[in-house]
Design a protein around this motif. Structure first.
Motif, short mmCIF file in Angstrom:
data_model
loop_
_atom_site.label_atom_id
_atom_site.label_comp_id
_atom_site.label_asym_id
_atom_site.label_seq_id
_atom_site.Cartn_x
_atom_site.Cartn_y
_atom_site.Cartn_z
N ALA A 123 0.84 -1.19 0.00
CA ALA A 123 0.00 0.00 0.00
C ALA A 123 0.88 1.24 0.00
CB ALA A 123 -0.92 0.00 1.21
N VAL A 124 0.96 1.92 -1.14
CA VAL A 124 1.67 3.20 -1.24
C VAL A 124 0.78 4.32 -0.71
CG1 VAL A 124 2.67 4.87 -2.85
CG2 VAL A 124 3.10 2.42 -3.15
N SER A 125 -0.52 4.26 -1.07
CA SER A 125 -1.51 5.20 -0.56
C SER A 125 -2.88 4.54 -0.68
CB SER A 125 -1.49 6.52 -1.36
OG SER A 125 -1.92 6.30 -2.69
N VAL A 126 -3.79 4.94 0.20
CA VAL A 126 -5.15 4.40 0.15
C VAL A 126 -6.15 5.51 0.47
CG1 VAL A 126 -4.48 2.04 0.79
CG2 VAL A 126 -5.07 3.68 2.58
N LYS A 127 -7.35 5.38 -0.07
CA LYS A 127 -8.43 6.29 0.29
C LYS A 127 -9.18 5.77 1.51
CE LYS A 127 -9.34 8.41 -4.21
NZ LYS A 127 -10.35 8.62 -5.28
N ASP A 128 -9.17 4.45 1.69
CA ASP A 128 -9.80 3.86 2.88
C ASP A 128 -9.07 2.57 3.23
OD1 ASP A 128 -11.29 1.41 1.74
OD2 ASP A 128 -12.08 3.03 0.48
N CYS A 184 -0.01 0.07 -9.50
CA CYS A 184 -1.39 -0.26 -9.79
C CYS A 184 -2.29 0.59 -8.90
CB CYS A 184 -1.66 -1.74 -9.57
SG CYS A 184 -1.44 -2.28 -7.86
N GLY A 185 -3.57 0.53 -9.13
CA GLY A 185 -4.51 1.31 -8.33
C GLY A 185 -5.15 2.44 -9.13
N PRO A 186 -6.18 3.08 -8.58
CA PRO A 186 -6.96 4.07 -9.33
C PRO A 186 -6.33 5.45 -9.48
CG PRO A 186 -7.84 3.85 -7.11
CD PRO A 186 -6.75 2.81 -7.24
N ASP A 187 -5.31 5.77 -8.65
CA ASP A 187 -4.75 7.13 -8.68
C ASP A 187 -3.22 7.06 -8.57
OD1 ASP A 187 -4.03 9.76 -8.49
OD2 ASP A 187 -5.18 10.19 -6.67
N ARG A 188 -2.53 7.18 -9.71
CA ARG A 188 -1.07 7.12 -9.72
C ARG A 188 -0.44 8.48 -9.96
NH1 ARG A 188 -1.29 1.98 -13.61
NH2 ARG A 188 -3.50 2.42 -13.45
N SER A 189 -1.19 9.54 -9.66
CA SER A 189 -0.65 10.89 -9.82
C SER A 189 0.38 11.16 -8.73
CB SER A 189 -1.79 11.92 -9.74
OG SER A 189 -2.44 11.84 -8.49
N VAL A 190 1.34 12.02 -9.02
CA VAL A 190 2.42 12.33 -8.09
C VAL A 190 1.96 13.43 -7.14
CG1 VAL A 190 4.79 13.13 -7.85
CG2 VAL A 190 4.16 11.67 -9.77
N GLY A 229 9.16 10.48 -3.48
CA GLY A 229 10.13 9.51 -2.99
C GLY A 229 9.78 8.08 -3.36
N MET A 230 8.51 7.73 -3.24
CA MET A 230 8.09 6.36 -3.58
C MET A 230 8.11 6.15 -5.09
SD MET A 230 7.70 4.53 -0.93
CE MET A 230 6.69 3.14 -1.44
N GLN A 231 7.83 7.19 -5.84
CA GLN A 231 7.94 7.06 -7.29
C GLN A 231 9.39 6.80 -7.69
OE1 GLN A 231 7.78 10.47 -10.00
NE2 GLN A 231 6.04 9.49 -11.03
N GLN A 232 10.33 7.48 -7.04
CA GLN A 232 11.74 7.26 -7.34
C GLN A 232 12.15 5.85 -6.93
OE1 GLN A 232 13.79 9.49 -9.01
NE2 GLN A 232 15.01 7.59 -9.14
N HIS A 233 11.62 5.35 -5.83
CA HIS A 233 11.88 3.97 -5.42
C HIS A 233 11.39 3.00 -6.49
CE1 HIS A 233 11.99 0.27 -3.15
NE2 HIS A 233 10.68 0.16 -3.24
N PHE A 234 10.24 3.28 -7.05
CA PHE A 234 9.70 2.44 -8.11
C PHE A 234 10.64 2.43 -9.32
CE2 PHE A 234 7.22 2.63 -12.13
CZ PHE A 234 6.82 1.30 -12.19
N TYR A 235 11.09 3.61 -9.73
CA TYR A 235 12.00 3.70 -10.88
C TYR A 235 13.32 2.96 -10.59
CZ TYR A 235 8.96 7.21 -13.04
OH TYR A 235 7.91 7.86 -13.62
N ASN A 236 13.82 3.09 -9.37
CA ASN A 236 15.06 2.41 -9.01
C ASN A 236 14.88 0.89 -9.06
OD1 ASN A 236 16.28 4.88 -8.58
ND2 ASN A 236 15.99 4.84 -6.36
N SER A 237 13.74 0.43 -8.59
CA SER A 237 13.46 -1.01 -8.62
C SER A 237 13.37 -1.51 -10.05
CB SER A 237 12.15 -1.31 -7.88
OG SER A 237 12.24 -0.96 -6.51
#
Length: 249
Positions: A166-171, A238-244, A220-228
């Motif tokens: 879970a990077v972010s959640v609405k609920d 994945c998920g409904p909202d991948r905006s930075v 920061g988490m987006q950069q972690h994703f790119y590094n991975s």
């Protein structure tokens, strides 16, 4: 006669083996000799069942329709939503747990999550009537319990291990609903449900890593994703909202 393995049938239809077993035990798939696999008539039955259950028809309604010769009639997902709301209000914990277990086995994971449980979750989140917090808490407990149970079962069967972070959640419910949906795709899902700007620790045994973005992703988490990705790891957003967003709380 042409035969199909269970793995091939699941790939062709998108139905989990547990659904096939449930439908067969319920008498909705023609009897056959399984030493060779699933025959063409059984594959046709499975495709028909997938279409019928996608409308929200119950297994009992489908069987009664076949036995009586009367066209299938169902109130679909609306009726199932009503049943679940009644159980959340009045049902025992045991009855509620059994109901969740059955609906996950009766329907494909995509259908039951996208057509029933996610819409019901949104409804419960917005409900402000008396008892709404208690109903939402019971719903949360049920889906966490079901996700945990499915993870244990899929791990014993040796399903493909997947890490859902879970990077972010609405609920608090959406990450667990996604875990149940992914189980139906043939994965053994380990969930990291705590949202943080620090990457979760993931073991090497996981063949796939999904980063769930329910309400955006921090820089920061987006950069972690790119590094991975650069390190050749099997990771995907994945998920409904991948905006930075500047930060995720």
């Amino acid at each position: 006669m042409k035969y199909h393995s269970t793995d091939n049938v699941c790939i062709i239809t998108g139905i989990h083996p547990s659904n096939l077993r449930r439908w067969y035990r319920y008498g909705l798939i023609s009897a056959g000799e399984f030493s060779e696999g699933w025959n063409e008539k059984q594959l046709e039955d499975i495709r028909t069942l997938k279409m019928q259950t996608a409308s929200g028809a119950t297994l009992r309604q489908i069987r009664q329709s076949r036995q009586s010769g009367i066209p299938l009639h169902s109130y679909g997902w609306v009726a199932l939503k009503g049943e679940l709301l009644w159980l959340l209000e009045f049902g025992s914990n045991r009855a509620l747990s059994r109901y969740f277990r059955n609906i996950v086995s009766d329907y494909s994971s995509n259908d039951v999550i996208n057509s029933l449980l996610r819409p019901l979750n949104r409804w419960l989140q917005e409900d402000i009537r008396e008892g709404s917090r208690r109903r939402l808490q019971r719903f949360h407990q049920c889906i966490v319990q079901r996700a945990d149970s499915l993870t244990r079962a899929s791990s014993r069967k040796g399903d493909t291990p997947l890490f859902l972070e879970a990077v972010s959640v609405k609920d608090d419910n959406e990450i667990w609903l996604e875990a149940i949906r992914l189980y139906g795709q043939g994965f053994s899902v380990e969930v990291s449900s705590t949202v943080s700007d620090a990457p979760a620790e993931i073991s090497s045994r996981h063949e796939h890593h999904l980063m769930w973005c329910g309400a955006g992703i921090s820089i920061g988490m987006q950069q972690h994703f790119y590094n991975s990705m650069a390190d050749g790891k099997s990771v995907m957003l994945c998920g409904p909202d991948r905006s930075v967003t500047p930060s995720i709380n």
